[in-house]
Design a protein around this motif. Structure first.
Motif, PDB file in Angstrom:
ATOM      1  N   PRO A 266      39.907  36.774  42.517  1.00 23.93           N
ATOM      2  CA  PRO A 266      39.822  36.077  41.227  1.00 23.93           C
ATOM      3  C   PRO A 266      38.926  34.847  41.358  1.00 23.93           C
ATOM      4  O   PRO A 266      38.865  34.211  42.418  1.00 23.93           O
ATOM      5  CB  PRO A 266      41.274  35.659  40.951  1.00 23.93           C
ATOM      6  N   ALA A 267      38.237  34.490  40.301  1.00 28.87           N
ATOM      7  CA  ALA A 267      37.303  33.367  40.321  1.00 28.87           C
ATOM      8  C   ALA A 267      37.993  32.060  40.701  1.00 28.87           C
ATOM      9  O   ALA A 267      37.368  31.169  41.264  1.00 28.87           O
ATOM     10  CB  ALA A 267      36.618  33.233  38.968  1.00 28.87           C
ATOM     11  N   ASP A 268      39.296  31.936  40.400  1.00 29.94           N
ATOM     12  CA  ASP A 268      39.997  30.690  40.719  1.00 29.94           C
ATOM     13  C   ASP A 268      40.603  30.679  42.117  1.00 29.94           C
ATOM     14  O   ASP A 268      41.266  29.721  42.501  1.00 29.94           O
ATOM     15  CB  ASP A 268      41.069  30.390  39.665  1.00 29.94           C
ATOM     16  N   ALA A 269      40.364  31.727  42.917  1.00 30.40           N
ATOM     17  CA  ALA A 269      40.850  31.730  44.305  1.00 30.40           C
ATOM     18  C   ALA A 269      40.107  30.651  45.074  1.00 30.40           C
ATOM     19  O   ALA A 269      38.921  30.420  44.845  1.00 30.40           O
ATOM     20  CB  ALA A 269      40.631  33.098  44.945  1.00 30.40           C
ATOM     21  N   PRO A 270      40.802  29.943  45.986  1.00 28.84           N
ATOM     22  CA  PRO A 270      40.163  28.841  46.718  1.00 28.84           C
ATOM     23  C   PRO A 270      38.844  29.254  47.368  1.00 28.84           C
ATOM     24  O   PRO A 270      38.775  30.249  48.080  1.00 28.84           O
ATOM     25  CB  PRO A 270      41.201  28.485  47.784  1.00 28.84           C
ATOM     26  N   GLY A 271      37.786  28.499  47.086  1.00 27.64           N
ATOM     27  CA  GLY A 271      36.478  28.716  47.683  1.00 27.64           C
ATOM     28  C   GLY A 271      35.638  29.811  47.061  1.00 27.64           C
ATOM     29  O   GLY A 271      34.494  30.013  47.453  1.00 27.64           O
ATOM     30  N   CYS A 272      36.163  30.529  46.084  1.00 27.32           N
ATOM     31  CA  CYS A 272      35.441  31.690  45.544  1.00 27.32           C
ATOM     32  C   CYS A 272      34.657  31.395  44.274  1.00 27.32           C
ATOM     33  O   CYS A 272      33.802  32.190  43.894  1.00 27.32           O
ATOM     34  CB  CYS A 272      36.422  32.834  45.291  1.00 27.32           C
ATOM     35  N   SER A 273      34.916  30.289  43.616  1.00 25.19           N
ATOM     36  CA  SER A 273      34.288  30.047  42.316  1.00 25.19           C
ATOM     37  C   SER A 273      32.788  29.795  42.415  1.00 25.19           C
ATOM     38  O   SER A 273      32.042  30.164  41.518  1.00 25.19           O
ATOM     39  CB  SER A 273      34.975  28.879  41.609  1.00 25.19           C
ATOM     40  N   ASP A 274      32.327  29.167  43.495  1.00 23.74           N
ATOM     41  CA  ASP A 274      30.907  28.855  43.608  1.00 23.74           C
ATOM     42  C   ASP A 274      30.257  29.574  44.793  1.00 23.74           C
ATOM     43  O   ASP A 274      29.291  29.104  45.365  1.00 23.74           O
ATOM     44  CB  ASP A 274      30.699  27.346  43.716  1.00 23.74           C
ATOM     45  N   MET A 275      30.774  30.729  45.115  1.00 20.33           N
ATOM     46  CA  MET A 275      30.298  31.500  46.262  1.00 20.33           C
ATOM     47  C   MET A 275      28.951  32.153  45.952  1.00 20.33           C
ATOM     48  O   MET A 275      28.727  32.633  44.842  1.00 20.33           O
ATOM     49  CB  MET A 275      31.341  32.568  46.593  1.00 20.33           C
ATOM     50  N   SER A 276      28.087  32.185  46.951  1.00 20.73           N
ATOM     51  CA  SER A 276      26.793  32.852  46.775  1.00 20.73           C
ATOM     52  C   SER A 276      26.991  34.357  46.650  1.00 20.73           C
ATOM     53  O   SER A 276      28.017  34.903  47.083  1.00 20.73           O
ATOM     54  CB  SER A 276      25.876  32.558  47.970  1.00 20.73           C
ATOM     55  N   LYS A 277      25.998  35.014  46.074  1.00 21.26           N
ATOM     56  CA  LYS A 277      26.064  36.474  45.922  1.00 21.26           C
ATOM     57  C   LYS A 277      26.169  37.146  47.292  1.00 21.26           C
ATOM     58  O   LYS A 277      26.924  38.099  47.474  1.00 21.26           O
ATOM     59  CB  LYS A 277      24.846  36.974  45.157  1.00 21.26           C
ATOM     60  N   ALA A 278      25.430  36.648  48.284  1.00 22.96           N
ATOM     61  CA  ALA A 278      25.467  37.230  49.641  1.00 22.96           C
ATOM     62  C   ALA A 278      26.858  37.087  50.251  1.00 22.96           C
ATOM     63  O   ALA A 278      27.389  38.038  50.835  1.00 22.96           O
ATOM     64  CB  ALA A 278      24.422  36.570  50.531  1.00 22.96           C
ATOM     65  N   ASP A 279      27.486  35.891  50.113  1.00 20.50           N
ATOM     66  CA  ASP A 279      28.831  35.700  50.652  1.00 20.50           C
ATOM     67  C   ASP A 279      29.848  36.550  49.890  1.00 20.50           C
ATOM     68  O   ASP A 279      30.827  37.030  50.457  1.00 20.50           O
ATOM     69  CB  ASP A 279      29.241  34.233  50.617  1.00 20.50           C
ATOM     70  N   GLY A 280      29.623  36.753  48.601  1.00 20.67           N
ATOM     71  CA  GLY A 280      30.519  37.598  47.811  1.00 20.67           C
ATOM     72  C   GLY A 280      30.583  39.021  48.328  1.00 20.67           C
ATOM     73  O   GLY A 280      31.602  39.701  48.163  1.00 20.67           O
ATOM     74  N   GLU A 281      29.526  39.484  48.969  1.00 19.50           N
ATOM     75  CA  GLU A 281      29.496  40.846  49.535  1.00 19.50           C
ATOM     76  C   GLU A 281      30.192  40.947  50.887  1.00 19.50           C
ATOM     77  O   GLU A 281      30.439  42.041  51.378  1.00 19.50           O
ATOM     78  CB  GLU A 281      28.047  41.329  49.669  1.00 19.50           C
ATOM     79  N   LYS A 282      30.502  39.809  51.500  1.00 20.57           N
ATOM     80  CA  LYS A 282      31.162  39.812  52.809  1.00 20.57           C
ATOM     81  C   LYS A 282      32.612  40.280  52.659  1.00 20.57           C
ATOM     82  O   LYS A 282      33.177  40.297  51.569  1.00 20.57           O
ATOM     83  CB  LYS A 282      31.108  38.425  53.446  1.00 20.57           C
ATOM     84  N   ILE A 283      33.202  40.660  53.782  1.00 18.35           N
ATOM     85  CA  ILE A 283      34.547  41.239  53.790  1.00 18.35           C
ATOM     86  C   ILE A 283      35.618  40.150  53.771  1.00 18.35           C
ATOM     87  O   ILE A 283      35.681  39.310  54.671  1.00 18.35           O
ATOM     88  CB  ILE A 283      34.743  42.150  55.028  1.00 18.35           C
TER      89      ILE A 283
END
Length: 145
Positions: free
Chosen positions: A39-56
């Protein structure tokens, strides 16, 4: 009674490592979640880069009859830095909220709580800590659905 499984941290190559482990051990992944799936409000996930979003964020591969090898990518963008000793965690899976609380409170006594026990977006009662001997632990109880 609780079961225990290793939880590994990788510097961004978890998917490559687990595809290798899968080729050796066989089987199918029980879970494969990417950071972009949180979820977008999960800690550290709201402003994550697209590349990091693809990480596991979480992956699990059964090994044998009752063991599960699990892992995540440790992301420097989230303030995580891998060093010898923090590249693995012991992960306990419990059978009740009461057992979860008993083990969490007992094992974390004198240690450092990283995430207090709470109900999570993935449907678990979960907490993280480093015990007084420097060992990293996750405790997870899958809530009834």
């Amino acid at each position: 009674m609780a079961t225990i499984n290793p939880y590994l941290n990788f510097p961004g190559n978890t998917e490559e490592a687990f595809n290798f482990y899968k080729s050796v051990f066989g089987g199918e992944f029980l879970a494969l979640q990417r950071f972009k799936d949180a979820p977008a409000d999960a800690p550290g996930c709201s402003d994550m880069s697209k590349a990091d979003g693809e990480k596991i964020m979480h992956i699990a591969l059964p090994i044998g009859k009752s063991n599960v090898l699990m892992a995540t990518d440790a992301l420097e963008s989230m303030g995580q830095k891998l060093e010898a000793g923090n590249n693995f965690t012991l992960s306990l899976f419990t059978e009740s909220e009461e057992e979860t609380e008993r083990l969490f409170n007992g094992l974390s006594a004198g240690g450092t709580i990283q995430m207090p026990l709470e109900k999570t977006f993935w449907g678990a009662y979960f907490g993280m800590f480093i015990d007084k001997f420097g060992m990293r632990w996750n405790i997870n109880y899958d809530l009834p659905k």
